[in-house]
Design a protein around this motif. Structure first.
Motif, PDB file in Angstrom:
ATOM      1  N   GLU A  95       4.934 -41.250  -0.670  1.00  0.00           N
ATOM      2  CA  GLU A  95       5.148 -41.596  -2.080  1.00  0.00           C
ATOM      3  C   GLU A  95       4.382 -40.641  -3.001  1.00  0.00           C
ATOM      4  O   GLU A  95       4.911 -40.203  -4.038  1.00  0.00           O
ATOM      5  CB  GLU A  95       4.707 -43.038  -2.316  1.00  0.00           C
ATOM      6  CG  GLU A  95       5.025 -43.575  -3.700  1.00  0.00           C
ATOM      7  CD  GLU A  95       6.490 -43.850  -3.913  1.00  0.00           C
ATOM      8  OE1 GLU A  95       7.056 -43.269  -4.865  1.00  0.00           O
ATOM      9  OE2 GLU A  95       7.093 -44.608  -3.124  1.00  0.00           O
ATOM     10  N   ARG A  96       3.160 -40.307  -2.636  1.00  0.00           N
ATOM     11  CA  ARG A  96       2.362 -39.400  -3.460  1.00  0.00           C
ATOM     12  C   ARG A  96       2.992 -38.017  -3.531  1.00  0.00           C
ATOM     13  O   ARG A  96       2.989 -37.368  -4.587  1.00  0.00           O
ATOM     14  CB  ARG A  96       0.928 -39.312  -2.916  1.00  0.00           C
ATOM     15  CG  ARG A  96       0.088 -40.560  -3.184  1.00  0.00           C
ATOM     16  CD  ARG A  96      -1.395 -40.280  -2.960  1.00  0.00           C
ATOM     17  NE  ARG A  96      -1.683 -39.991  -1.555  1.00  0.00           N
ATOM     18  CZ  ARG A  96      -2.006 -40.914  -0.662  1.00  0.00           C
ATOM     19  NH1 ARG A  96      -2.062 -42.199  -1.018  1.00  0.00           N
ATOM     20  NH2 ARG A  96      -2.274 -40.584   0.576  1.00  0.00           N
ATOM     21  N   ILE A  97       3.548 -37.562  -2.409  1.00  0.00           N
ATOM     22  CA  ILE A  97       4.199 -36.248  -2.404  1.00  0.00           C
ATOM     23  C   ILE A  97       5.406 -36.250  -3.329  1.00  0.00           C
ATOM     24  O   ILE A  97       5.620 -35.312  -4.108  1.00  0.00           O
ATOM     25  CB  ILE A  97       4.609 -35.873  -0.966  1.00  0.00           C
ATOM     26  CG1 ILE A  97       3.371 -35.619  -0.109  1.00  0.00           C
ATOM     27  CG2 ILE A  97       5.523 -34.640  -0.963  1.00  0.00           C
ATOM     28  CD1 ILE A  97       3.662 -35.445   1.356  1.00  0.00           C
ATOM     29  N   TYR A  98       6.189 -37.314  -3.276  1.00  0.00           N
ATOM     30  CA  TYR A  98       7.349 -37.410  -4.166  1.00  0.00           C
ATOM     31  C   TYR A  98       6.910 -37.483  -5.633  1.00  0.00           C
ATOM     32  O   TYR A  98       7.524 -36.880  -6.512  1.00  0.00           O
ATOM     33  CB  TYR A  98       8.176 -38.651  -3.826  1.00  0.00           C
ATOM     34  CG  TYR A  98       9.141 -38.455  -2.675  1.00  0.00           C
ATOM     35  CD1 TYR A  98      10.057 -37.409  -2.676  1.00  0.00           C
ATOM     36  CD2 TYR A  98       9.137 -39.326  -1.592  1.00  0.00           C
ATOM     37  CE1 TYR A  98      10.945 -37.235  -1.630  1.00  0.00           C
ATOM     38  CE2 TYR A  98      10.029 -39.169  -0.538  1.00  0.00           C
ATOM     39  CZ  TYR A  98      10.923 -38.118  -0.562  1.00  0.00           C
ATOM     40  OH  TYR A  98      11.809 -37.943   0.477  1.00  0.00           O
ATOM     41  N   ASN A  99       5.823 -38.181  -5.898  1.00  0.00           N
ATOM     42  CA  ASN A  99       5.406 -38.397  -7.281  1.00  0.00           C
ATOM     43  C   ASN A  99       4.879 -37.136  -7.964  1.00  0.00           C
ATOM     44  O   ASN A  99       4.889 -37.053  -9.196  1.00  0.00           O
ATOM     45  CB  ASN A  99       4.339 -39.496  -7.356  1.00  0.00           C
ATOM     46  CG  ASN A  99       4.940 -40.883  -7.150  1.00  0.00           C
ATOM     47  OD1 ASN A  99       6.130 -41.097  -7.346  1.00  0.00           O
ATOM     48  ND2 ASN A  99       4.100 -41.831  -6.731  1.00  0.00           N
ATOM     49  N   ILE A 100       4.396 -36.155  -7.205  1.00  0.00           N
ATOM     50  CA  ILE A 100       3.916 -34.927  -7.828  1.00  0.00           C
ATOM     51  C   ILE A 100       5.058 -33.925  -8.035  1.00  0.00           C
ATOM     52  O   ILE A 100       4.835 -32.811  -8.485  1.00  0.00           O
ATOM     53  CB  ILE A 100       2.788 -34.267  -7.000  1.00  0.00           C
ATOM     54  CG1 ILE A 100       3.298 -33.847  -5.613  1.00  0.00           C
ATOM     55  CG2 ILE A 100       1.594 -35.190  -6.879  1.00  0.00           C
ATOM     56  CD1 ILE A 100       2.248 -33.114  -4.781  1.00  0.00           C
ATOM     57  N   ASP A 158       2.494 -44.393   1.833  1.00  0.00           N
ATOM     58  CA  ASP A 158       1.753 -44.055   0.616  1.00  0.00           C
ATOM     59  C   ASP A 158       1.636 -42.543   0.457  1.00  0.00           C
ATOM     60  O   ASP A 158       1.756 -42.014  -0.660  1.00  0.00           O
ATOM     61  CB  ASP A 158       0.353 -44.686   0.649  1.00  0.00           C
ATOM     62  CG  ASP A 158       0.391 -46.197   0.462  1.00  0.00           C
ATOM     63  OD1 ASP A 158       1.430 -46.710  -0.006  1.00  0.00           O
ATOM     64  OD2 ASP A 158      -0.611 -46.860   0.795  1.00  0.00           O
ATOM     65  N   ARG A 159       1.371 -41.842   1.548  1.00  0.00           N
ATOM     66  CA  ARG A 159       1.285 -40.375   1.474  1.00  0.00           C
ATOM     67  C   ARG A 159       2.618 -39.768   1.074  1.00  0.00           C
ATOM     68  O   ARG A 159       2.683 -38.835   0.270  1.00  0.00           O
ATOM     69  CB  ARG A 159       0.828 -39.810   2.826  1.00  0.00           C
ATOM     70  CG  ARG A 159      -0.673 -39.936   3.056  1.00  0.00           C
ATOM     71  CD  ARG A 159      -1.090 -39.210   4.309  1.00  0.00           C
ATOM     72  NE  ARG A 159      -0.735 -39.937   5.520  1.00  0.00           N
ATOM     73  CZ  ARG A 159      -0.424 -39.368   6.675  1.00  0.00           C
ATOM     74  NH1 ARG A 159      -0.370 -38.037   6.773  1.00  0.00           N
ATOM     75  NH2 ARG A 159      -0.141 -40.096   7.730  1.00  0.00           N
ATOM     76  N   HIS A 167      13.732 -41.822  -4.589  1.00  0.00           N
ATOM     77  CA  HIS A 167      13.602 -40.453  -5.105  1.00  0.00           C
ATOM     78  C   HIS A 167      14.830 -39.602  -4.787  1.00  0.00           C
ATOM     79  O   HIS A 167      15.408 -38.991  -5.677  1.00  0.00           O
ATOM     80  CB  HIS A 167      12.338 -39.804  -4.526  1.00  0.00           C
ATOM     81  CG  HIS A 167      11.089 -40.550  -4.860  1.00  0.00           C
ATOM     82  ND1 HIS A 167      10.411 -40.385  -6.042  1.00  0.00           N
ATOM     83  CD2 HIS A 167      10.393 -41.489  -4.156  1.00  0.00           C
ATOM     84  CE1 HIS A 167       9.347 -41.170  -6.065  1.00  0.00           C
ATOM     85  NE2 HIS A 167       9.313 -41.859  -4.933  1.00  0.00           N
ATOM     86  N   ASP A 226       0.001 -46.481   5.226  1.00  0.00           N
ATOM     87  CA  ASP A 226      -0.664 -45.214   4.913  1.00  0.00           C
ATOM     88  C   ASP A 226       0.335 -44.059   4.917  1.00  0.00           C
ATOM     89  O   ASP A 226       0.304 -43.196   4.030  1.00  0.00           O
ATOM     90  CB  ASP A 226      -1.784 -44.947   5.922  1.00  0.00           C
ATOM     91  CG  ASP A 226      -2.442 -43.594   5.700  1.00  0.00           C
ATOM     92  OD1 ASP A 226      -3.090 -43.408   4.651  1.00  0.00           O
ATOM     93  OD2 ASP A 226      -2.273 -42.710   6.565  1.00  0.00           O
TER      94      ASP A 226
END
Length: 241
Positions: free
Chosen positions: A215-220, A212-213, A175, A209
Protein backbone atom coordinates in the motif's frame (compact mmCIF):
# COMPACT_ATOMS: atom_id res chain seq x y z
CA UNK A 1 -68.59 -66.42 38.02
CA UNK A 2 -64.93 -66.79 37.36
CA UNK A 3 -65.70 -68.63 34.15
CA UNK A 4 -67.91 -65.75 32.92
CA UNK A 5 -65.21 -63.19 33.78
CA UNK A 6 -62.65 -65.29 31.96
CA UNK A 7 -64.85 -65.53 28.85
CA UNK A 8 -65.57 -61.80 29.03
CA UNK A 9 -61.83 -61.11 29.21
CA UNK A 10 -61.13 -63.29 26.18
CA UNK A 11 -63.89 -61.53 24.25
CA UNK A 12 -62.48 -58.11 25.19
CA UNK A 13 -58.97 -59.13 24.15
CA UNK A 14 -60.27 -60.43 20.82
CA UNK A 15 -62.13 -57.17 20.12
CA UNK A 16 -59.05 -55.11 21.10
CA UNK A 17 -56.85 -57.23 18.86
CA UNK A 18 -59.28 -56.86 15.96
CA UNK A 19 -59.49 -53.07 16.42
CA UNK A 20 -55.71 -52.86 16.58
CA UNK A 21 -55.39 -54.77 13.30
CA UNK A 22 -58.00 -52.51 11.67
CA UNK A 23 -56.21 -49.37 12.91
CA UNK A 24 -52.80 -50.56 11.71
CA UNK A 25 -54.23 -51.52 8.32
CA UNK A 26 -55.99 -48.17 7.99
CA UNK A 27 -52.78 -46.26 8.78
CA UNK A 28 -50.84 -48.38 6.30
CA UNK A 29 -53.39 -47.74 3.57
CA UNK A 30 -53.49 -44.03 4.40
CA UNK A 31 -49.70 -43.84 4.29
CA UNK A 32 -49.72 -45.57 0.92
CA UNK A 33 -52.55 -43.68 -0.75
CA UNK A 34 -52.25 -40.22 0.84
CA UNK A 35 -49.17 -39.08 -1.14
CA UNK A 36 -50.80 -40.32 -4.35
CA UNK A 37 -54.03 -38.59 -3.39
CA UNK A 38 -52.29 -35.28 -2.62
CA UNK A 39 -50.25 -35.53 -5.79
CA UNK A 40 -53.34 -35.80 -8.02
CA UNK A 41 -55.47 -32.98 -6.58
CA UNK A 42 -55.20 -29.78 -8.70
CA UNK A 43 -55.26 -27.62 -5.56
CA UNK A 44 -51.82 -28.86 -4.51
CA UNK A 45 -50.23 -28.54 -7.95
CA UNK A 46 -47.87 -25.72 -8.98
CA UNK A 47 -49.47 -24.27 -12.10
CA UNK A 48 -47.03 -21.37 -12.65
CA UNK A 49 -43.72 -20.01 -11.37
CA UNK A 50 -42.75 -16.35 -11.24
CA UNK A 51 -39.07 -15.56 -10.60
CA UNK A 52 -37.40 -12.28 -9.72
CA UNK A 53 -33.75 -11.58 -8.96
CA UNK A 54 -32.34 -14.16 -11.36
CA UNK A 55 -29.82 -12.17 -13.37
CA UNK A 56 -28.08 -15.10 -15.07
CA UNK A 57 -29.87 -18.35 -14.21
CA UNK A 58 -32.68 -19.04 -16.74
CA UNK A 59 -36.23 -19.34 -15.42
CA UNK A 60 -36.57 -22.89 -16.74
CA UNK A 61 -34.02 -24.06 -14.16
CA UNK A 62 -36.42 -23.05 -11.38
CA UNK A 63 -39.24 -24.89 -13.13
CA UNK A 64 -37.01 -27.94 -13.40
CA UNK A 65 -36.24 -27.79 -9.67
CA UNK A 66 -39.95 -27.53 -8.80
CA UNK A 67 -40.68 -30.44 -11.14
CA UNK A 68 -38.15 -32.63 -9.39
CA UNK A 69 -40.00 -31.80 -6.16
CA UNK A 70 -43.23 -33.17 -7.71
CA UNK A 71 -44.64 -29.73 -8.63
CA UNK A 72 -46.57 -29.94 -5.37
CA UNK A 73 -46.42 -26.95 -3.01
CA UNK A 74 -46.60 -29.25 0.01
CA UNK A 75 -43.20 -30.64 -0.93
CA UNK A 76 -41.61 -27.32 -1.92
CA UNK A 77 -40.02 -25.45 0.97
CA UNK A 78 -37.35 -22.78 0.84
CA UNK A 79 -34.74 -25.19 2.19
CA UNK A 80 -35.33 -28.10 -0.14
CA UNK A 81 -35.84 -25.83 -3.16
CA UNK A 82 -32.52 -24.09 -2.41
CA UNK A 83 -30.83 -27.47 -2.05
CA UNK A 84 -32.27 -28.66 -5.36
CA UNK A 85 -31.33 -25.45 -7.18
CA UNK A 86 -27.76 -25.59 -5.92
CA UNK A 87 -27.54 -29.19 -7.07
CA UNK A 88 -28.66 -28.10 -10.54
CA UNK A 89 -26.50 -24.94 -10.68
CA UNK A 90 -23.34 -26.01 -8.83
CA UNK A 91 -24.01 -23.93 -5.71
CA UNK A 92 -24.84 -20.73 -7.64
CA UNK A 93 -27.84 -19.64 -5.53
CA UNK A 94 -27.14 -17.92 -2.22
CA UNK A 95 -30.71 -17.59 -0.97
CA UNK A 96 -34.34 -17.94 -2.08
CA UNK A 97 -37.69 -16.84 -0.69
CA UNK A 98 -40.93 -18.60 -1.61
CA UNK A 99 -44.41 -17.06 -1.60
CA UNK A 100 -47.55 -18.96 -2.62
CA UNK A 101 -50.67 -17.60 -4.29
CA UNK A 102 -53.46 -20.16 -3.86
CA UNK A 103 -56.13 -20.67 -6.51
CA UNK A 104 -58.72 -23.38 -7.09
CA UNK A 105 -56.82 -24.95 -9.95
CA UNK A 106 -53.38 -24.76 -8.41
CA UNK A 107 -50.72 -22.56 -6.86
CA UNK A 108 -48.54 -19.81 -8.29
CA UNK A 109 -45.06 -19.89 -6.79
CA UNK A 110 -43.38 -16.50 -6.50
CA UNK A 111 -39.65 -16.90 -6.04
CA UNK A 112 -37.26 -14.16 -4.94
CA UNK A 113 -33.72 -15.25 -5.78
CA UNK A 114 -30.30 -14.08 -4.66
CA UNK A 115 -27.62 -15.42 -6.97
CA UNK A 116 -23.99 -15.72 -5.94
CA UNK A 117 -21.80 -13.06 -7.56
CA UNK A 118 -18.27 -13.96 -8.63
CA UNK A 119 -15.45 -12.09 -6.90
CA UNK A 120 -12.67 -13.93 -8.70
CA UNK A 121 -12.16 -17.00 -10.86
CA UNK A 122 -9.81 -19.86 -10.03
CA UNK A 123 -8.18 -22.25 -12.47
CA UNK A 124 -6.83 -25.59 -11.30
CA UNK A 125 -5.68 -27.29 -14.47
CA UNK A 126 -8.80 -27.66 -16.62
CA UNK A 127 -11.05 -27.08 -13.62
CA UNK A 128 -12.69 -23.63 -13.32
CA UNK A 129 -14.48 -22.32 -10.27
CA UNK A 130 -15.78 -18.98 -8.99
CA UNK A 131 -15.48 -17.64 -5.45
CA UNK A 132 -17.90 -15.06 -4.11
CA UNK A 133 -16.87 -12.29 -1.69
CA UNK A 134 -17.54 -14.57 1.28
CA UNK A 135 -15.14 -17.20 -0.03
CA UNK A 136 -17.87 -19.65 -1.07
CA UNK A 137 -16.89 -21.70 -4.15
CA UNK A 138 -19.41 -22.22 -6.95
CA UNK A 139 -19.58 -22.51 -10.70
CA UNK A 140 -22.30 -21.28 -12.99
CA UNK A 141 -22.17 -21.95 -16.70
CA UNK A 142 -24.43 -18.94 -17.13
CA UNK A 143 -21.81 -16.44 -15.85
CA UNK A 144 -18.99 -15.23 -18.13
CA UNK A 145 -15.42 -15.56 -16.92
CA UNK A 146 -14.44 -13.05 -14.23
CA UNK A 147 -11.06 -11.38 -13.73
CA UNK A 148 -8.78 -11.50 -11.95
CA UNK A 149 -7.85 -15.03 -12.94
CA UNK A 150 -6.22 -17.07 -10.19
CA UNK A 151 -4.03 -19.97 -11.31
CA UNK A 152 -3.20 -22.57 -8.68
CA UNK A 153 -2.28 -26.19 -8.15
CA UNK A 154 -4.94 -26.47 -5.44
CA UNK A 155 -8.39 -24.91 -5.08
CA UNK A 156 -8.16 -25.92 -1.42
CA UNK A 157 -5.26 -23.48 -1.03
CA UNK A 158 -7.56 -20.65 -2.14
CA UNK A 159 -10.43 -21.84 0.04
CA UNK A 160 -8.28 -22.18 3.17
CA UNK A 161 -6.59 -18.79 2.67
CA UNK A 162 -9.37 -16.83 1.02
CA UNK A 163 -9.29 -13.82 3.43
CA UNK A 164 -5.59 -13.26 2.58
CA UNK A 165 -6.26 -13.48 -1.15
CA UNK A 166 -9.27 -11.19 -0.90
CA UNK A 167 -7.27 -8.56 0.98
CA UNK A 168 -4.48 -8.74 -1.60
CA UNK A 169 -6.93 -8.35 -4.47
CA UNK A 170 -8.64 -5.37 -2.82
CA UNK A 171 -5.37 -3.56 -2.07
CA UNK A 172 -4.19 -3.96 -5.65
CA UNK A 173 -7.49 -3.11 -7.30
CA UNK A 174 -7.76 0.09 -5.28
CA UNK A 175 -4.91 1.32 -7.49
CA UNK A 176 -4.54 -0.77 -10.66
CA UNK A 177 -6.89 -3.48 -11.99
CA UNK A 178 -5.48 -6.98 -11.74
CA UNK A 179 -5.02 -9.36 -14.62
CA UNK A 180 -3.64 -12.67 -13.31
CA UNK A 181 -2.40 -14.14 -10.03
CA UNK A 182 -0.30 -17.30 -9.89
CA UNK A 183 -0.13 -19.21 -6.61
CA UNK A 184 2.68 -21.67 -5.96
CA UNK A 185 4.60 -23.11 -3.03
CA UNK A 186 7.47 -20.73 -3.86
CA UNK A 187 5.52 -17.49 -3.96
CA UNK A 188 2.61 -15.42 -5.20
CA UNK A 189 3.04 -13.73 -8.59
CA UNK A 190 0.68 -10.90 -9.43
CA UNK A 191 0.28 -9.22 -12.82
CA UNK A 192 -1.63 -5.98 -13.28
CA UNK A 193 -3.25 -4.61 -16.43
CA UNK A 194 -0.49 -2.01 -16.85
CA UNK A 195 2.20 -4.69 -17.04
CA UNK A 196 3.50 -4.45 -13.46
CA UNK A 197 4.66 -7.66 -11.81
CA UNK A 198 4.47 -8.19 -8.04
CA UNK A 199 6.55 -10.85 -6.30
CA UNK A 200 5.05 -11.82 -2.93
CA UNK A 201 5.51 -14.62 -0.37
CA UNK A 202 3.38 -17.80 -0.70
CA UNK A 203 -0.31 -17.05 -0.11
CA UNK A 204 -0.43 -18.58 3.36
CA UNK A 205 2.47 -16.31 4.44
CA UNK A 206 0.98 -13.03 3.23
CA UNK A 207 0.15 -10.95 6.30
CA UNK A 208 -0.86 -7.38 7.06
CA UNK A 209 2.79 -6.23 7.01
CA UNK A 210 3.17 -7.33 3.38
CA UNK A 211 -0.08 -5.58 2.41
CA UNK A 212 0.93 -2.40 4.27
CA UNK A 213 4.26 -2.25 2.42
CA UNK A 214 2.49 -2.74 -0.88
CA UNK A 215 0.00 0.00 0.00
CA UNK A 216 2.81 2.42 0.83
CA UNK A 217 4.49 1.77 -2.51
CA UNK A 218 1.25 2.49 -4.35
CA UNK A 219 0.63 5.63 -2.30
CA UNK A 220 3.93 7.28 -3.25
CA UNK A 221 2.85 6.99 -6.90
CA UNK A 222 6.09 5.37 -7.93
CA UNK A 223 6.02 3.83 -11.38
CA UNK A 224 7.53 0.36 -11.41
CA UNK A 225 7.66 -2.67 -13.64
CA UNK A 226 8.47 -5.10 -10.86
CA UNK A 227 7.93 -4.96 -7.08
CA UNK A 228 9.55 -7.65 -4.92
CA UNK A 229 8.17 -8.05 -1.38
CA UNK A 230 9.46 -11.55 -0.71
CA UNK A 231 12.04 -10.35 1.83
CA UNK A 232 10.61 -9.45 5.21
CA UNK A 233 10.69 -5.73 5.93
CA UNK A 234 12.03 -4.84 2.50
CA UNK A 235 10.73 -3.83 -0.92
CA UNK A 236 12.79 -4.13 -4.07
CA UNK A 237 11.48 -1.94 -6.89
CA UNK A 238 12.69 -2.26 -10.45
CA UNK A 239 11.96 0.00 -13.40
CA UNK A 240 10.75 2.89 -11.22
CA UNK A 241 11.22 6.54 -12.03
Amino acid sequence: MKKEEKNRGKKYNKISYTLAIIWISSMALAGFFLPVFLDTLPYFKVKAIEVEGNNTIPTYVFSQAAGELKNNWLFITENNLLEKLNYLTNNSVEDIKVDRVFQKDGVILKLSVKERKPFLMVFEGEKKIFFDEKGVPFFSKYIPEKKPYIYTHSVKLVKDNFPKLKNLVEVCENHIPLKDIYLSDLGTFVYTTDGTKLLLPPLEQIDQDVLDRLERIYNISMEAKEIDLTTQGMAVIKGGQ
